[in-house]
Enzyme design. Sequence first.
Site, PDB file in Angstrom:
ATOM      1  N   GLU B  60      23.431  26.531  83.881  1.00 37.74           N
ATOM      2  CA  GLU B  60      23.854  25.138  84.111  1.00 37.74           C
ATOM      3  C   GLU B  60      23.000  24.098  83.281  1.00 37.74           C
ATOM      4  O   GLU B  60      23.744  22.941  83.010  1.00 37.74           O
ATOM      5  CB  GLU B  60      23.281  24.935  85.667  1.00 37.74           C
ATOM      6  CG  GLU B  60      23.879  25.712  86.553  1.00 37.74           C
ATOM      7  CD  GLU B  60      23.413  27.031  86.847  1.00 37.74           C
ATOM      8  OE1 GLU B  60      22.323  27.448  86.250  1.00 37.74           O
ATOM      9  OE2 GLU B  60      24.243  27.946  87.410  1.00 37.74           O
ATOM     10  N   HIS B 130      22.413  27.485  99.669  1.00 32.05           N
ATOM     11  CA  HIS B 130      24.149  27.279  99.525  1.00 32.05           C
ATOM     12  C   HIS B 130      24.406  26.300 100.623  1.00 32.05           C
ATOM     13  O   HIS B 130      25.674  26.126 101.041  1.00 32.05           O
ATOM     14  CB  HIS B 130      25.037  28.565  99.876  1.00 32.05           C
ATOM     15  CG  HIS B 130      24.880  29.454  98.865  1.00 32.05           C
ATOM     16  ND1 HIS B 130      24.057  30.446  98.811  1.00 32.05           N
ATOM     17  CD2 HIS B 130      25.633  30.149  97.863  1.00 32.05           C
ATOM     18  CE1 HIS B 130      24.132  31.325  97.800  1.00 32.05           C
ATOM     19  NE2 HIS B 130      25.281  31.017  97.208  1.00 32.05           N
TER      20      HIS B 130
HETATM   21  C1  LIG Z   1      21.363  29.114  89.144  1.00 30.72           C
HETATM   22  C2  LIG Z   1      22.487  29.795  89.855  1.00 30.72           C
HETATM   23  N1  LIG Z   1      23.716  29.419  89.285  1.00 30.72           N
HETATM   24  C3  LIG Z   1      24.956  30.059  89.785  1.00 30.72           C
HETATM   25  C4  LIG Z   1      24.760  31.078  91.038  1.00 30.72           C
HETATM   26  C5  LIG Z   1      25.865  31.616  91.708  1.00 30.72           C
HETATM   27  N2  LIG Z   1      26.237  32.966  91.358  1.00 30.72           N
HETATM   28  C6  LIG Z   1      25.563  33.908  92.321  1.00 30.72           C
HETATM   29  S1  LIG Z   1      25.870  35.465  91.749  1.00 30.72           S
HETATM   30  C7  LIG Z   1      26.582  34.881  90.239  1.00 30.72           C
HETATM   31  C8  LIG Z   1      27.004  35.894  89.205  1.00 30.72           C
HETATM   32  C9  LIG Z   1      25.866  36.591  88.753  1.00 30.72           C
HETATM   33  O1  LIG Z   1      26.275  37.563  87.720  1.00 30.72           O
HETATM   34  P1  LIG Z   1      25.148  38.725  87.077  1.00 30.72           P
HETATM   35  O2  LIG Z   1      23.872  38.115  86.906  1.00 30.72           O
HETATM   36  O3  LIG Z   1      25.904  39.284  85.931  1.00 30.72           O
HETATM   37  O4  LIG Z   1      24.756  39.785  88.086  1.00 30.72           O
HETATM   38  P2  LIG Z   1      25.887  40.784  89.056  1.00 30.72           P
HETATM   39  O5  LIG Z   1      26.354  40.000  90.153  1.00 30.72           O
HETATM   40  O6  LIG Z   1      26.760  41.236  88.162  1.00 30.72           O
HETATM   41  O7  LIG Z   1      24.757  41.880  89.722  1.00 30.72           O
HETATM   42  C10 LIG Z   1      26.704  33.402  90.401  1.00 30.72           C
HETATM   43  C11 LIG Z   1      27.286  32.827  89.003  1.00 30.72           C
HETATM   44  C12 LIG Z   1      23.328  31.272  91.384  1.00 30.72           C
HETATM   45  N3  LIG Z   1      23.335  32.003  92.459  1.00 30.72           N
HETATM   46  N4  LIG Z   1      22.382  30.795  90.784  1.00 30.72           N
END
Ligand SMILES: Cc1ncc(C[n+]2csc(CCOP(=O)(O)OP(=O)(O)O)c2C)c(N)n1
Lengths: 404, 325
Positions: B60, B130
């Site tokens: 972000e 959320h």
């Molecule tokens: C600071 C923040 N931005 C956005 C989100 C929304 N979000 C939750 S999980 C996710 C994807 C995470 O992907 P990754 O770190 O590759 O882990 P994976 O789900 O593949 O295990 C996002 C964008 C969040 N939880 N926190």
Amino acid sequence: MSNPNNVSLNINHKLEFIDGNALTIPTLSILTEDGEIHTGATAPDISKHTAIKLYETMRFIRLLDERMQGAQRQGRISFYMQCLGEEAAVTASAAALDQNDMIMAQYREQAALHYRGFTLDQFMNQMFSNELDLGKGRQMPIHYGSKALNYMTISSPLGTQIPQATGYAYGQKIKHIDAKTGELASTIDNITICYFGEGAASEGDFHAGVNMAAVHQAPVIFFARNNGYAISTPADEQFKGDGIASRGVGYGIKTIRVDGTDALAVYAATKKAREIAVSTGEPILIESIAYRLGAHSTSDDPSGYRSKDEEANHQVCPIDKFRKWLIKQDWLNEADDVKAKESIREEILAALKRAEVVAKPALEELISDVYDTPIPSLQRQYEQLKAHIKLHPDAYPVTAGRIK
Amino acid sequence: MAKMNMLHAINSALDITMAEHPQACIFGEDVGYFGGVFRATSGLQEKYGKHRVFNTPLTEQGILGFANGLAAFGAPALAEIQFADYIFPAFDQIVNESAKFRYRSGNEFNVGNLTIRTPYGGGIAGGLYHSQSPEAYFAHTPGLKVIVPRNPYQAKGLLRAAIKDDNPVLFFEPKRLYRASIGEVPEEDYTIELGKAEVVQQGTDVTLLAWGAQMEIIEDAAKQASEQGISCEVIDLRSILPWDVEAIAKSVTKTGRLIVSHEAPITNGFGAEIAATIGQECFLHLESPIMRVCGLDTPYPLALEKEYVPDALKVLAAIKQSMDF
Ligand SMILES: Cc1ncc(C[n+]2csc(CCOP(=O)(O)OP(=O)(O)O)c2C)c(N)n1
């Protein structure tokens, strides 16, 4: 030319750029898909007890994930996240640690928590946000945590645990500083492991946390779960370098990449990483490569961003691979395994039914833990709310009956 | 006119903007091919290509830093933050950079082309990460504009105005209403002036003021109050910064009573600013103290969400209390 810092200057008289992909880090792979040891590879020293516990944990989590995914579809819980395809990465890394090492996870590491002893009922109570949930029903399902099991409670904002892990690990190290000499007196007894996705590794917190660990030598294992996707964003839209591993090298810390579907490779790498961390206080980065076999969460639909063909090409089951090896070791019997699965399924269903009917947390829990004790304004708000609910008990059925 | 939900209305506003300005870019986590986790940007990458509608890495801070640079260059920067709860890693870029670009450079540079869209608010069983309504943090920052629509028609017109506005604008979208709120929306372009409140229902006894998803709640309370013979004037603030002091003061001068309701915690919520200002503007017209029906001063809970939120029953109780004062 004088050297401004610890960079060694290797003078060259030709104009040359190092390619961004010049660093290619190999991937440790020990087990074949058939459960054999690759030629040239060495199986780590793992006891039968540990290997079986590791296997049982993966098997349990697979069954729990299946059931709870279904429970979400039935509307019994609001949300769920599986670790489908990454069971070996999470479980084998946790198995290589000491029970008192701290785990700081992202959210897809339920297997590590179960390996530590988090019970089926504890999982269920959290998911149903009932009054027995250690987190008092405040967070969404899968945000587990347990002080007794050295598993830091999950926080949804991504990446925030990474610099925290550096700080926690630094605490684990300075516990061993000799008060008189200021020197590290002995080897460190416990370290921290920090899990995160390749997506979360783009957050500023990742860069801050890893750099701090490198500079201040904190005994933390950064465990990057590279599963190819962050929700719908594929890894090639997430970063351009050689995975997350190359960044470990960039920040000046020891790094290894492992096949995350290979429990033996993950176990061997983490075991060794821990040895280094306890004896030197250094941080280590492990990048595990696996594929997220399922949806990101129950709120997600991967058919909107990846093809069935792609998914079919990645169908490696880390549990099968390890099972085959265990059977070859004569440590596991197929028939027993099938029978065990059946009884675990029944236990899961029974625990689900138990947790579902436990009462929600009492109204007081709305204002507890915001501070150590509620500040006066909060106490006043609570008294007002209580009076309001007493006047309208039908509108607040969850708490009205229990208000004193 | 067409029937649209709020996501379609937002999509339509973005579509018009992309067609209008060849350098406008939409970016954020998962907004590309997938169209965002809520699908607000669906179909736009197909239409405008990967150079202008794209996924960013998961940062972000990076999204907003990038957006500030792009907007400073002069291209309309349409940044999405996946949930308002995750805007805080970008706080420095927004509060210290977006908001102060013009001021600190003597208008040598500015980021007036920046629009930040983000879903906010509770009611979706999202728990503390959320469900947040962080508008007050940003409303404390000179240099920003902060807008919250309550339905699809408002969303499209206000978003278009936000994009055209020559200041950085934060556009908070009530995620609970994304699909739930459906209404008639013109397919063609239109704007709704920023900084203006809207009187949604005329009344004589008490003024009810809210914004975004909380509008449904106060409208419900107003209906229940009217069954008991109390006439409520219902106002949607729409624009938090700048906010329409005049319209609110005018209404309160007529009714003599004001109740402000928002989901965010009460202490230092935007309701506090409204109460202080209207208290001063309308002191001699007030029949009872200005009241606030808001979230508690706690993080947003999960299991006890119903108890926590300022629901219609709590607003109704405040209306009666105000009338009986
Ligand atoms: C600071 C923040 N931005 C956005 C989100 C929304 N979000 C939750 S999980 C996710 C994807 C995470 O992907 P990754 O770190 O590759 O882990 P994976 O789900 O593949 O295990 C996002 C964008 C969040 N939880 N926190």
